[in-house]
Design an enzyme around this catalytic site. Structure first.
Site, short mmCIF file in Angstrom:
data_model
loop_
_atom_site.label_atom_id
_atom_site.label_comp_id
_atom_site.label_asym_id
_atom_site.label_seq_id
_atom_site.Cartn_x
_atom_site.Cartn_y
_atom_site.Cartn_z
N CYS A 215 0.80 -1.23 0.00
CA CYS A 215 0.00 0.00 0.00
C CYS A 215 0.83 1.28 0.00
O CYS A 215 0.28 2.37 -0.16
CB CYS A 215 -0.94 0.01 1.21
SG CYS A 215 -2.14 -1.34 1.21
N HIS A 294 12.62 0.78 5.09
CA HIS A 294 12.37 -0.64 4.81
C HIS A 294 13.01 -1.47 5.93
O HIS A 294 14.21 -1.44 6.13
CB HIS A 294 13.00 -1.00 3.46
CG HIS A 294 12.44 -2.25 2.84
ND1 HIS A 294 12.28 -3.43 3.53
CD2 HIS A 294 12.00 -2.49 1.58
CE1 HIS A 294 11.77 -4.34 2.74
NE2 HIS A 294 11.58 -3.80 1.54
N HIS A 378 -1.21 19.64 6.73
CA HIS A 378 -2.23 18.65 6.38
C HIS A 378 -1.60 17.25 6.39
O HIS A 378 -0.49 17.06 5.89
CB HIS A 378 -2.82 18.94 5.01
CG HIS A 378 -3.35 20.33 4.88
ND1 HIS A 378 -4.52 20.74 5.47
CD2 HIS A 378 -2.85 21.42 4.23
CE1 HIS A 378 -4.73 22.03 5.20
NE2 HIS A 378 -3.72 22.46 4.45
N HIS A 382 -2.30 6.89 5.53
CA HIS A 382 -2.90 5.77 4.80
C HIS A 382 -4.03 5.13 5.60
O HIS A 382 -3.83 4.71 6.75
CB HIS A 382 -1.84 4.72 4.49
CG HIS A 382 -2.40 3.46 3.91
ND1 HIS A 382 -3.06 3.45 2.70
CD2 HIS A 382 -2.44 2.19 4.38
CE1 HIS A 382 -3.47 2.22 2.44
NE2 HIS A 382 -3.11 1.44 3.44
N HIS A 411 -14.14 5.79 5.06
CA HIS A 411 -15.58 5.62 5.09
C HIS A 411 -16.20 5.62 3.70
O HIS A 411 -17.05 4.78 3.37
CB HIS A 411 -16.22 6.74 5.94
CG HIS A 411 -17.70 6.61 6.09
ND1 HIS A 411 -18.60 7.18 5.21
CD2 HIS A 411 -18.46 5.97 7.04
CE1 HIS A 411 -19.82 6.90 5.60
NE2 HIS A 411 -19.77 6.18 6.70
N ASN A 415 -10.22 1.16 1.82
CA ASN A 415 -8.77 1.13 1.60
C ASN A 415 -8.54 0.79 0.13
O ASN A 415 -8.72 -0.35 -0.29
CB ASN A 415 -8.13 0.07 2.51
CG ASN A 415 -6.63 -0.03 2.34
OD1 ASN A 415 -6.04 0.59 1.44
ND2 ASN A 415 -5.98 -0.79 3.21
#
Length: 483
Positions: A215, A294, A378, A382, A411, A415
């Protein structure tokens, strides 16, 4: 090594602060020199013309080296998020009903406890009743052919790119770089080749297809595009972020694999980047930082999100019980690297003092958590799930309005994997909150395990793009959830 890097950044900041008073003293001393002192200095310099000439050459060379070697600005001209058609909307009731019928049709999978678990996770997921899934997945049994999967991906990718090109008026032949990322759907020919073929991109296109990166892959693609734009002059880079559900719905009773069915929905985004100086005026943002972390060298991190077969040979993505601790550790490392790059000097000094006290005086002292709201306007966290948003809201000391884009995206759209952070940025624009000079931080997690961040600076008071995914529903948000 990470602690040393952090310490170094804060030490440099401290050095810069102490240097300012010193420069002020020098300026004051220079202002008090009388005419005789100035004449003496001038006479001294005249006797050292060779030294002055060398210093001048070094100074000019240094400035030239700086301007030639500094990174070229990377502008985000515009981006577009796919808005699925209304007929793909699937309420929680529709999804549960479809899963239930599929289990009934295949008695070997019948497991009431697993279905109950699925319903409970879905109820607490934070997803609304307007999220979308491919229509083929509501069939009994679900259609998961390669043909259906290609149709889903083409619909998402082409819709986003078509809208982007229409809004920017860019000729596809002017695009020099194309990068497509998709985690678990990587057919042959590749998705990037699919884009090249559809839009008849030129034959010397720099084409990349990123797979299996989870993702957070959109930021990886942005980082790759940034590096390529430093090398290839006067061109555009098209980044496309998507995921495919048709081939990856899990039909089984393994609970660790059922969770992904509850959260993932249809979505995708197309982003146009430019290194052309003439595009600054019409661009929305300037890319200022990308930070990639990572932790895959650690076995727990590597194995916490794995695509594999269950006991019955059904393929799905398994989430281990270590994912929470792995995510927390990876996020911490990413933030530790990003902090010194974006935080104001006052926050760096507070961190440095706490670090020194903990290191040399009292090991029980807690690390100072910087106030990122002093540097970032802002936040695009994720939407990997309600729990993840809650945890980052708490750890970073954010307010409800700071995480509103994440909760609202979860909502309304669910995802959507790597493209989720673009729906969040679009939400902030649709609310009219993105002002010139504001900084937006996109932070995403992915299998491997990875945490990646991108920080953008608004070049203007950003208006929502034409056909924004929030165009017809922004007034409904935020919504209050009773969970």
């Amino acid at each position: 090594m990470a602690n040393i890097k952090v310490f170094y950044h804060y030490l440099i900041s401290f050095y810069n602060i102490t240097l300012l008073p010193y420069m002020a003293v020098l300026a004051y001393k220079a202002s008090t020199l009388n005419q005789e002192d100035i004449q003496n200095l001038w006479f001294h310099f005249n006797l050292n013309l060779v030294t002055l000439s060398i210093l001048f050459v070094i100074l000019v060379f240094g400035f030239a080296l700086y301007f030639v070697g500094r990174p070229k600005p990377v502008y985000l001209v515009d981006y577009s998020c796919h808005l699925p058609p209304p007929h793909q909307k699937a309420t929680a009731h529709m999804i549960v009903n479809s899963i239930s019928k599929t289990l009934e049709a295949d008695r070997s999978l019948a497991d009431d406890s697993s279905l109950d678990f699925f319903v409970k996770v879905l109820e607490r997921s934070g997803l609304g009743d307007e999220t979308c899934i491919p229509q083929a997945l509501l069939n009994v049994p679900p259609s998961q052919t390669m043909t259906v999967a290609r149709e889903e991906t083409e619909q998402v990718i082409f819709d986003a790119i078509d809208n982007l090109l229409a809004n920017t008026k860019v000729n596809p032949r002017d695009i020099g770089i194309v990068i497509v990322n998709s985690g678990v759907f990587n057919p042959t020919p590749s998705l990037s080749s699919m884009v090249v073929n559809k839009y008849k991109l030129r034959s010397n296109i720099k084409s990349f297809n990123l797979g299996g990166m989870g993702c957070s892959a959109s930021i990886i693609a942005i980082d790759l595009a940034k590096d390529l734009l430093q090398v290839h002059k006067n061109t555009y880079a098209l980044v496309v972020s998507t995921e495919n559900l048709s081939r990856n719905l899990y039909i089984g009773d393994n609970r660790s694999m059922l969770v992904s069915n509850c959260l993932f929905r249809v979505g995708g985004a197309a982003i146009l980047l430019s290194n052309k100086s003439g595009d600054r005026r019409r661009s929305k943002y300037n890319l200022v930082h990308t930070v990639r972390t990572h932790t895959g060298a650690d076995d727990k991190s590597f194995k916490c999100v794995v695509q594999e077969d269950d006991e019955r040979g059904k393929t799905g993505v398994s989430l281990s019980k270590d994912i929470t601790s792995v995510a927390a550790r990876t996020i911490k490392k990413n933030i530790a690297t990003l902090g010194p790059l974006v935080l104001p000097v006052s926050q760096k000094l507070l961190f440095l003092m706490t670090y020194m006290r903990k290191k040399f005086l009292d090991d029980k002292i807690k690390h100072y958590v910087p106030d990122f709201k002093r540097a970032i306007d802002h936040f695009c966290i994720h939407p990997g799930g309600r729990a993840l948003i809650d945890e980052l809201e708490k750890d970073l000391g954010l307010s409800p309005i700071d995480v509103e884009p994440s909760r609202s995206t979860l909502h309304r759209f669910g995802n959507t994997s790597s493209s989720s952070i673009w729906y969040e940025l679009a939400y902030t624009e649709a609310k009219g909150r993105m002002m010139k000079g504001n900084k937006a931080w996109q932070i995403a997690l992915g299998s491997g395990f990875k945490c990646n961040s991108a920080v953008w600076v608004a070049l203007c008071n950003v208006e929502p793009s034409v056909n924004s995914p929030w165009e017809h529903c922004i007034s409904k948000y935020p919504v209050k959830l009773d969970l």
